[in-house]
Scaffold this active site. Structure first.
Site, PDB file in Angstrom:
ATOM      1  N   ARG A  55      44.122  67.240  20.318  1.00 53.49           N
ATOM      2  CA  ARG A  55      44.873  68.363  20.910  1.00 53.49           C
ATOM      3  C   ARG A  55      44.172  69.686  20.569  1.00 53.49           C
ATOM      4  O   ARG A  55      44.159  70.616  21.369  1.00 53.49           O
ATOM      5  CB  ARG A  55      46.335  68.365  20.419  1.00 53.49           C
ATOM      6  CG  ARG A  55      47.135  67.116  20.749  1.00 53.49           C
ATOM      7  CD  ARG A  55      47.858  67.065  22.054  1.00 53.49           C
ATOM      8  NE  ARG A  55      48.530  68.240  22.505  1.00 53.49           N
ATOM      9  CZ  ARG A  55      49.216  68.290  23.662  1.00 53.49           C
ATOM     10  NH1 ARG A  55      49.310  67.222  24.439  1.00 53.49           N
ATOM     11  NH2 ARG A  55      49.798  69.377  24.057  1.00 53.49           N
TER      12      ARG A  55
ATOM     13  N   HIS B 292      44.237  65.044  29.401  1.00 53.71           N
ATOM     14  CA  HIS B 292      45.518  64.725  28.772  1.00 53.71           C
ATOM     15  C   HIS B 292      45.257  64.124  27.399  1.00 53.71           C
ATOM     16  O   HIS B 292      44.309  63.356  27.229  1.00 53.71           O
ATOM     17  CB  HIS B 292      46.282  63.691  29.618  1.00 53.71           C
ATOM     18  CG  HIS B 292      47.406  63.051  28.854  1.00 53.71           C
ATOM     19  ND1 HIS B 292      48.641  63.641  28.728  1.00 53.71           N
ATOM     20  CD2 HIS B 292      47.452  61.901  28.113  1.00 53.71           C
ATOM     21  CE1 HIS B 292      49.406  62.869  27.951  1.00 53.71           C
ATOM     22  NE2 HIS B 292      48.713  61.818  27.577  1.00 53.71           N
TER      23      HIS B 292
ATOM     24  N   THR C 123      48.116  73.759  26.534  1.00 55.71           N
ATOM     25  CA  THR C 123      48.367  73.419  27.941  1.00 55.71           C
ATOM     26  C   THR C 123      47.945  74.532  28.896  1.00 55.71           C
ATOM     27  O   THR C 123      47.280  74.287  29.894  1.00 55.71           O
ATOM     28  CB  THR C 123      49.892  73.171  28.137  1.00 55.71           C
ATOM     29  OG1 THR C 123      50.344  72.305  27.102  1.00 55.71           O
ATOM     30  CG2 THR C 123      50.187  72.577  29.498  1.00 55.71           C
TER      31      THR C 123
ATOM     32  N   TYR D  64      54.565  61.112  33.157  1.00 56.21           N
ATOM     33  CA  TYR D  64      55.032  62.503  33.092  1.00 56.21           C
ATOM     34  C   TYR D  64      56.552  62.608  33.255  1.00 56.21           C
ATOM     35  O   TYR D  64      57.046  63.563  33.841  1.00 56.21           O
ATOM     36  CB  TYR D  64      54.325  63.332  34.165  1.00 56.21           C
ATOM     37  CG  TYR D  64      52.947  63.832  33.754  1.00 56.21           C
ATOM     38  CD1 TYR D  64      52.637  64.112  32.419  1.00 56.21           C
ATOM     39  CD2 TYR D  64      51.965  64.065  34.709  1.00 56.21           C
ATOM     40  CE1 TYR D  64      51.381  64.581  32.053  1.00 56.21           C
ATOM     41  CE2 TYR D  64      50.705  64.546  34.340  1.00 56.21           C
ATOM     42  CZ  TYR D  64      50.427  64.797  33.013  1.00 56.21           C
ATOM     43  OH  TYR D  64      49.192  65.273  32.648  1.00 56.21           O
TER      44      TYR D  64
ATOM     45  N   ARG E 188      39.867  73.157  27.444  1.00 61.35           N
ATOM     46  CA  ARG E 188      40.635  73.914  28.434  1.00 61.35           C
ATOM     47  C   ARG E 188      40.252  75.394  28.413  1.00 61.35           C
ATOM     48  O   ARG E 188      40.209  76.056  29.451  1.00 61.35           O
ATOM     49  CB  ARG E 188      42.135  73.725  28.167  1.00 61.35           C
ATOM     50  CG  ARG E 188      42.624  72.326  28.540  1.00 61.35           C
ATOM     51  CD  ARG E 188      43.996  72.026  27.968  1.00 61.35           C
ATOM     52  NE  ARG E 188      44.613  70.841  28.550  1.00 61.35           N
ATOM     53  CZ  ARG E 188      45.772  70.334  28.149  1.00 61.35           C
ATOM     54  NH1 ARG E 188      46.434  70.905  27.148  1.00 61.35           N
ATOM     55  NH2 ARG E 188      46.269  69.261  28.720  1.00 61.35           N
TER      56      ARG E 188
ATOM     57  N   LYS F  61      41.357  64.134  33.786  1.00 65.08           N
ATOM     58  CA  LYS F  61      42.121  64.300  35.025  1.00 65.08           C
ATOM     59  C   LYS F  61      41.176  64.423  36.230  1.00 65.08           C
ATOM     60  O   LYS F  61      39.959  64.615  36.059  1.00 65.08           O
ATOM     61  CB  LYS F  61      43.018  65.538  34.885  1.00 65.08           C
ATOM     62  CG  LYS F  61      44.046  65.413  33.748  1.00 65.08           C
ATOM     63  CD  LYS F  61      45.007  66.594  33.744  1.00 65.08           C
ATOM     64  CE  LYS F  61      46.015  66.503  32.614  1.00 65.08           C
ATOM     65  NZ  LYS F  61      47.017  67.608  32.660  1.00 65.08           N
TER      66      LYS F  61
ATOM     67  N   GLU G 223      51.698  55.205  25.658  1.00 62.92           N
ATOM     68  CA  GLU G 223      50.722  55.495  26.719  1.00 62.92           C
ATOM     69  C   GLU G 223      49.583  54.472  26.721  1.00 62.92           C
ATOM     70  O   GLU G 223      49.120  54.052  27.785  1.00 62.92           O
ATOM     71  CB  GLU G 223      50.194  56.926  26.552  1.00 62.92           C
ATOM     72  CG  GLU G 223      51.286  57.948  26.845  1.00 62.92           C
ATOM     73  CD  GLU G 223      50.909  59.386  26.510  1.00 62.92           C
ATOM     74  OE1 GLU G 223      49.786  59.636  26.031  1.00 62.92           O
ATOM     75  OE2 GLU G 223      51.756  60.272  26.747  1.00 62.92           O
TER      76      GLU G 223
ATOM     77  N   PHE H 111      57.288  72.302  39.738  1.00 62.91           N
ATOM     78  CA  PHE H 111      55.864  72.154  40.009  1.00 62.91           C
ATOM     79  C   PHE H 111      55.409  70.687  40.045  1.00 62.91           C
ATOM     80  O   PHE H 111      54.249  70.401  40.308  1.00 62.91           O
ATOM     81  CB  PHE H 111      55.028  72.932  38.984  1.00 62.91           C
ATOM     82  CG  PHE H 111      55.282  72.553  37.547  1.00 62.91           C
ATOM     83  CD1 PHE H 111      54.723  71.403  36.999  1.00 62.91           C
ATOM     84  CD2 PHE H 111      56.092  73.346  36.736  1.00 62.91           C
ATOM     85  CE1 PHE H 111      54.960  71.041  35.674  1.00 62.91           C
ATOM     86  CE2 PHE H 111      56.343  72.991  35.412  1.00 62.91           C
ATOM     87  CZ  PHE H 111      55.767  71.836  34.887  1.00 62.91           C
TER      88      PHE H 111
ATOM     89  N   ASN I 168      44.050  71.263  34.180  1.00 59.31           N
ATOM     90  CA  ASN I 168      43.544  71.553  32.837  1.00 59.31           C
ATOM     91  C   ASN I 168      42.746  70.400  32.238  1.00 59.31           C
ATOM     92  O   ASN I 168      42.669  70.245  31.029  1.00 59.31           O
ATOM     93  CB  ASN I 168      44.692  72.013  31.930  1.00 59.31           C
ATOM     94  CG  ASN I 168      45.815  71.009  31.870  1.00 59.31           C
ATOM     95  OD1 ASN I 168      45.686  69.899  32.377  1.00 59.31           O
ATOM     96  ND2 ASN I 168      46.915  71.374  31.241  1.00 59.31           N
TER      97      ASN I 168
HETATM   98  P1  IDP Z   1      50.054  68.846  27.801  1.00 63.26           P
HETATM   99  O1  IDP Z   1      49.190  68.249  28.896  1.00 63.26           O
HETATM  100  O2  IDP Z   1      49.348  69.967  27.110  1.00 63.26           O
HETATM  101  O3  IDP Z   1      50.596  67.821  26.841  1.00 63.26           O
HETATM  102  P2  IDP Z   1      52.723  68.912  29.007  1.00 63.26           P
HETATM  103  O4  IDP Z   1      53.774  69.891  28.629  1.00 63.26           O
HETATM  104  O5  IDP Z   1      52.881  67.503  28.548  1.00 63.26           O
HETATM  105  O6  IDP Z   1      51.309  69.525  28.535  1.00 63.26           O
HETATM  106  O7  IDP Z   1      52.625  68.958  30.597  1.00 63.26           O
HETATM  107  C1  IDP Z   1      51.896  67.986  31.307  1.00 63.26           C
HETATM  108  C2  IDP Z   1      51.029  68.651  32.345  1.00 63.26           C
HETATM  109  O8  IDP Z   1      51.846  69.265  33.334  1.00 63.26           O
HETATM  110  C3  IDP Z   1      50.143  69.793  31.821  1.00 63.26           C
HETATM  111  O9  IDP Z   1      48.947  69.344  31.251  1.00 63.26           O
HETATM  112  C4  IDP Z   1      49.889  70.581  33.081  1.00 63.26           C
HETATM  113  O10 IDP Z   1      48.853  69.988  33.857  1.00 63.26           O
HETATM  114  C5  IDP Z   1      51.194  70.436  33.831  1.00 63.26           C
HETATM  115  N1  IDP Z   1      52.072  71.594  33.606  1.00 63.26           N
HETATM  116  C6  IDP Z   1      52.788  71.882  32.498  1.00 63.26           C
HETATM  117  N2  IDP Z   1      53.459  73.045  32.642  1.00 63.26           N
HETATM  118  C7  IDP Z   1      53.143  73.500  33.879  1.00 63.26           C
HETATM  119  C8  IDP Z   1      53.533  74.685  34.645  1.00 63.26           C
HETATM  120  O11 IDP Z   1      54.306  75.538  34.185  1.00 63.26           O
HETATM  121  N3  IDP Z   1      52.995  74.791  35.895  1.00 63.26           N
HETATM  122  C9  IDP Z   1      52.145  73.860  36.430  1.00 63.26           C
HETATM  123  N4  IDP Z   1      51.779  72.758  35.746  1.00 63.26           N
HETATM  124  C10 IDP Z   1      52.255  72.583  34.498  1.00 63.26           C
HETATM  125 MG    MG Z   2      51.935  66.295  27.153  1.00 66.75          MG
END
Ligand code: IDP
Ligand code: MG
Length: 141
Positions: free
Chosen positions: A91, A121, A97, A55, A108, A15, A132, A63, A118
């Site tokens: 992962r 991805h 996350t 996304y 992370r 990212k 993807e 957010f 973070n």
């Molecule tokens: P992942 O990246 O671990 O697969 P996802 O649930 O797919 O997590 O969410 C995508 C991205 O959205 C996360 O990596 C993070 O950057 C962002 N995100 C997820 N939940 C939150 C939140 O509660 N607040 C702010 N950003 C979030």
């Molecule tokens: Mg995800």
């Protein structure tokens, strides 16, 4: 390689915070040292359209506008990574996350303390990975 290995591929994306903080080499090094194989890599700047597709599962979250600003603020590096159980393996290497849950030793857990920023991805399923990979590398990848 052992016979029973479950070879998969996954879509990994560094990212904009990885780019801005000059952590790309560190993260790519961890993927390589783990033993996974990077079979494609490209740097690109995302636009809102592709980001909404990528996304779509969080596009209605409050957010999301922040994520959109952040994810288009600097280049990302997309990769296809191959290896045995690489979807779960990556992962695990990334960590959860939310950085508060990510153990030290994970990407992370070691380098992130902001929820939206973070660093990396990784696809979360076989179907997700193929979708993807096609989105970012095209049908023939
Ligand atoms: P992942 O990246 O671990 O697969 P996802 O649930 O797919 O997590 O969410 C995508 C991205 O959205 C996360 O990596 C993070 O950057 C962002 N995100 C997820 N939940 C939150 C939140 O509660 N607040 C702010 N950003 C979030
Ligand atoms: Mg995800």
């Amino acid at each position: 390689m052992a016979r029973n290995e479950n070879i998969q591929r996954t879509y990994i994306m560094l990212k904009p915070d990885a780019y801005k903080r000059k952590l790309m080499g560190e993260i790519i090094g961890r993927i390589e040292k783990k033993g996974f194989k990077i079979t494609a890599m490209k740097m690109m700047t995302l636009n809102d359209k592709v980001l909404k597709e990528h996304y779509s599962h969080i596009a209605d979250q409050p957010f999301f506008p922040e994520i959109e600003d952040f994810m288009t603020s600097a280049p990302v590096v997309g990769m296809i990574v191959e290896g045995s159980d690489v979807i779960t393996g990556m992962r695990r290497l990334m960590g959860p996350t939310h950085w508060t849950e990510a153990q030290p030793g994970t990407i992370r857990g070691d380098y992130s303390c902001i929820i939206g920023e973070n660093l990396i991805h990784g696809s979360d399923s076989i179907d997700g990975a193929e979708e993807e990979i096609e989105r970012f590398f095209g049908k023939n990848a």
